[in-house]
Scaffold this motif. Structure first.
Motif, PDB file in Angstrom:
ATOM      1  N   LEU A 352      -9.383   8.899  -0.897  1.00 14.35           N
ATOM      2  CA  LEU A 352      -8.031   9.280  -1.419  1.00 14.35           C
ATOM      3  C   LEU A 352      -7.539   8.204  -2.131  1.00 14.35           C
ATOM      4  N   PRO A 353      -7.212   8.288  -3.651  1.00 10.05           N
ATOM      5  CA  PRO A 353      -6.922   7.311  -4.486  1.00 10.05           C
ATOM      6  C   PRO A 353      -5.720   6.276  -3.986  1.00 10.05           C
ATOM      7  N   ASP A 354      -4.856   7.050  -3.299  1.00  7.88           N
ATOM      8  CA  ASP A 354      -3.607   6.210  -2.613  1.00  7.88           C
ATOM      9  C   ASP A 354      -3.679   5.747  -1.333  1.00  7.88           C
ATOM     10  N   ALA A 355      -4.925   5.926  -0.546  1.00  3.04           N
ATOM     11  CA  ALA A 355      -5.164   5.533   0.730  1.00  3.04           C
ATOM     12  C   ALA A 355      -4.563   4.141   0.900  1.00  3.04           C
ATOM     13  N   ASP A 356      -5.221   3.008   0.204  1.00  2.31           N
ATOM     14  CA  ASP A 356      -4.769   1.487   0.264  1.00  2.31           C
ATOM     15  C   ASP A 356      -3.422   1.387   0.003  1.00  2.31           C
ATOM     16  N   GLY A 357      -2.935   2.060  -1.088  1.00  2.00           N
ATOM     17  CA  GLY A 357      -1.246   1.836  -1.305  1.00  2.00           C
ATOM     18  C   GLY A 357      -0.287   2.251  -0.412  1.00  2.00           C
TER      19      GLY A 357
END
Length: 701
Positions: A352-357
């Motif tokens: 998921l692109p936003d997992a870290d954010g």
């Protein structure tokens, strides 16, 4: 080797079956698989009831193993097996079956439209299984083939699939955007308004979230057109409303977005689109929480339940990550920490692109609640759109850990011009924390100007990725740093009320602590308490105690009303006389008493028995009254004499109490001798006032 069950035979262990098959020649083995596949097909009513023989996957396995002779059947049953796996949420199995089917297609037919269909099925299965890179690759292959086939509908499916993968907020996806624009142009000449609306909606969201400042007009136009052409199709309308919502999303717009979200939820439910309905609920939660409406917290809990039931990896991640936010709102730091870590692990696993954010913003919000301090460098790579914010984020981490020197070093030379004009207030809240602690006056005023228009709202990150408290709390910290105590007091007072209404008790405590630090410290109170028949004193930080006595009780009464006179009769528990100089009995009363005594003497002399006894009792009572009303030499006693005796009694009691206090607490005794005044009225009026607290004694709190 064989076991009989339900009138059937099976091998006792797979090793026996594999050993037997190993001795069978490949051609013969393929032939037997074909025969078994045909037999199972017959037993399933010609394929009408595959469940009767173990499902489509069992039939597919035999026909695939049968080789080229059964390729057509193998293709057919592999596709059905993929559809069966999708229905039971076995998305990884579905992807495997679609991959098999694509391999078989080369041997059966060269129909590119059929290949596009299978590629789209494969991409969807991989997306649901949480394989974003493989998903994107499958969609791009499908798009290329659809373009060669001049199939706008298939091209739209690929473009929408890539858009659904999402991207880190603030990043650009030129390939995905170009594909959506190409598809929208092709669909403009086709009679498929609903599909064109879907594509325009995806285009509006992709453009807006990649670079909202530069492309807002372009995104807004696409969203408006998407709504216009959606027609009566509820699915298309739902997506168009989502696009309209996003392009108007800015801090403080929650009240304007809620009606759109209500329409979006209704349309998604009519379309039976559970994913979109869940997203509408999540966005409603964020809009409500931003306004401080406690219904938003309940709505966030509703989203967590919906997302957990979606049946795919993204849904599980959504439920986990927002469960962390729910825990944070309630002040359950350990639970929020654990849920966010679990969500990060899953989000990274499925790409998921936003997992870290999402993880980093949640952990950042927990810093205020004394949560674990995760290093920012682990979650903000140089390619991240927030990379220019790295000095600010690093300083935020140092301020939260109490290292102001490191925070000041990190922020040195930081330019306010790089602060983004985002659709939420996360960066502004972080800047308020940092600049309140180590910023310049100019930096503090700049952030104050960013936040001031949003006083009364709460800081919610995106779709409830994290909660950073009431805006007024951050304005209060800035006002303190700027030396404006009155304004800070007002903001913190408002923040306490706002946090209490929302139910964020931990944040209310933070605001209350900040407010208390603004108020001058009250001088310490001295204590004079009666506890279980023991007087306990605290004076100038030193404690002592004595057994109960009347004099100590008198002192406690005076301490309770500093500066006010207390009559000695009150200290004795009696009513004070109206005057202090009148005789107890006037002359007429004395004469009446004496005349009656003479009558009683005559009656006693002349009577006997009961009458004499009654007269004697009355005579003794009258004599006692006269004695009480006269002093030495028969002089009339006056009421002032009673007051004087009361004064002497109370004074003696207080002096005795002071002598006893002198033995255990000389400083307190000295203060009381200076401050306690005795007489007909007594009082406590020291030259230097003290604050006393007490309990049973009646000392004022």
């Amino acid at each position: 080797m064989l076991v009989a069950t339900d009138r059937r035979w099976r091998f006792a262990h797979d090793l026996y079956r594999e050993t037997v098959l190993a001795d069978v020649a490949p051609a013969r083995r393929a032939e037997l698989h074909g025969v078994l596949g045909g037999a199972l097909l017959a037993l399933s009513a010609g394929g009408a009831d595959p469940a009767a023989v173990g499902g489509a996957a069992r039939l597919a396995a035999h026909f695939v193993a049968a080789g080229p002779a059964a390729a057509q059947q193998a293709l057919h049953w592999s596709v059905l097996a993929a559809q069966e796996a999708t229905a039971r949420l076995g998305h990884a199995d579905a992807a495997r079956h679609y991959t098999t089917a694509l391999g078989l297609l080369r041997d059966v037919e060269a129909d590119p439209a059929r290949r596009v269909e299978l590629l789209l099925g494969l991409a969807d299965a991989r997306a649901r299984a949480g394989e974003p890179d493989a998903t994107r690759e499958a969609y791009l292959r499908a798009a290329a083939l659809a373009r060669r086939c001049a199939d706008p509908a298939a091209l739209a499916a690929a473009a929408l699939g890539i858009a659904a993968l999402g991207a880190r907020s603030g990043t650009d996806d030129p390939v995905g955007v170009a594909l959506l624009e190409e598809t929208a142009g092709l669909l403009a000449h086709r009679d498929d308004a609903a599909l064109r609306s879907r594509v325009l909606s995806a285009l509006a969201r992709a453009v807006f979230h990649s670079a909202p400042e530069q492309a807002l007009a372009r995104a807004a136009a696409a969203a408006a057109e998407a709504v216009d052409v959606a027609g009566g199709d509820p699915a298309a309308l739902a997506h168009a409303l989502l696009a309209r919502h996003d392009v108007m999303w800015a801090a403080g717009t929650g009240s304007m977005r809620l009606p759109i979200l209500d329409e979006l939820l209704a349309a998604a439910e009519r379309a039976a689109d559970q994913d979109l309905a869940a997203e509408a609920v999540l966005l409603r939660a964020g809009a409500l929480i931003e306004q401080g409406n406690p219904d938003g917290v309940a709505e966030l809990g509703r989203y967590v339940r919906l997302a957990a039931r979606l049946g795919h990896a993204r849904g599980r991640w959504g439920a986990l990550s927002r469960r962390a936010t729910l825990a944070e709102l309630s002040g359950r730091v350990e639970e929020a920490t654990a849920a966010s870590a679990e969500a990060l692990e899953l989000g990274r696993a499925i790409g998921l692109p936003d997992a870290d954010g999402v993880f980093s913003t949640l952990r950042g919000s927990l810093w205020a609640l004394r949560g674990p301090l995760s290093p920012i460098a682990d979650f903000l790579p140089a390619a991240d759109p927030l990379w220019p914010m790295y000095p600010l984020m690093e300083a935020w981490h140092h301020v939260s850990s109490g290292d102001r020197a490191a925070a000041a070093a990190a922020i040195r030379g930081f330019s306010m011009r790089v602060l983004p004009d985002a659709y939420d207030l996360e960066i502004a809240a972080a800047a308020a924390v940092v600049f309140s602690a180590v910023g310049s006056t100019e930096q503090r005023e700049s952030v104050h100007r960013m936040l001031a228009p949003h006083s009364g709202l709460h800081v919610v990150v995106g779709g409830c990725a994290a909660y950073h408290g009431a805006v007024d709390h951050h304005l209060g910290t800035l006002e303190v740093a700027l030396g404006r105590t009155a304004a800070a007091t007002e903001h913190f007072t408002n923040a306490i009320a706002q946090h209490d209404r929302l139910g964020t008790a931990a944040w209310a405590e933070l605001s209350a602590t900040a407010l208390a630090q603004l108020r001058p410290a009250e001088p310490p109170r001295d204590a004079f308490r009666l506890v279980d028949s023991v007087w306990r004193f605290t004076f100038d930080g030193r404690e002592a105690h004595l057994p109960d006595s009347k004099g100590l009780g008198d002192i406690a009464t005076l301490l309770a009303v500093p500066g006010r006179p207390v009559h000695v009769f009150t200290l004795l528990g009696r009513e004070a006389p109206a005057t202090g100089a009148d005789p107890v009995l006037d002359r007429r009363a004395v004469a009446d008493y004496r005349r009656r005594l003479a009558e009683l003497d005559a009656e006693i002399a002349e009577s006997d028995g009961d009458n004499a006894e009654r007269a004697s009792a009355e005579r003794e009572a009258l004599i006692a009254e006269l004695r009480a009303a006269t002093g030495l030499g028969g002089r009339a006693r006056r009421l002032g004499d009673e007051t004087e005796r009361a004064r002497k009694t109370v004074t003696a009691r207080i002096r005795d109490a002071l002598r006893r206090i002198e033995r255990v607490h000389p400083e307190l005794a000295s203060h009381l001798r200076e401050g306690v005044h005795t007489g007909t009225t007594c009082s406590y009026a020291p030259d230097t006032p003290r604050r006393w607290t007490g309990s049973t004694s009646g000392v004022a709190d």
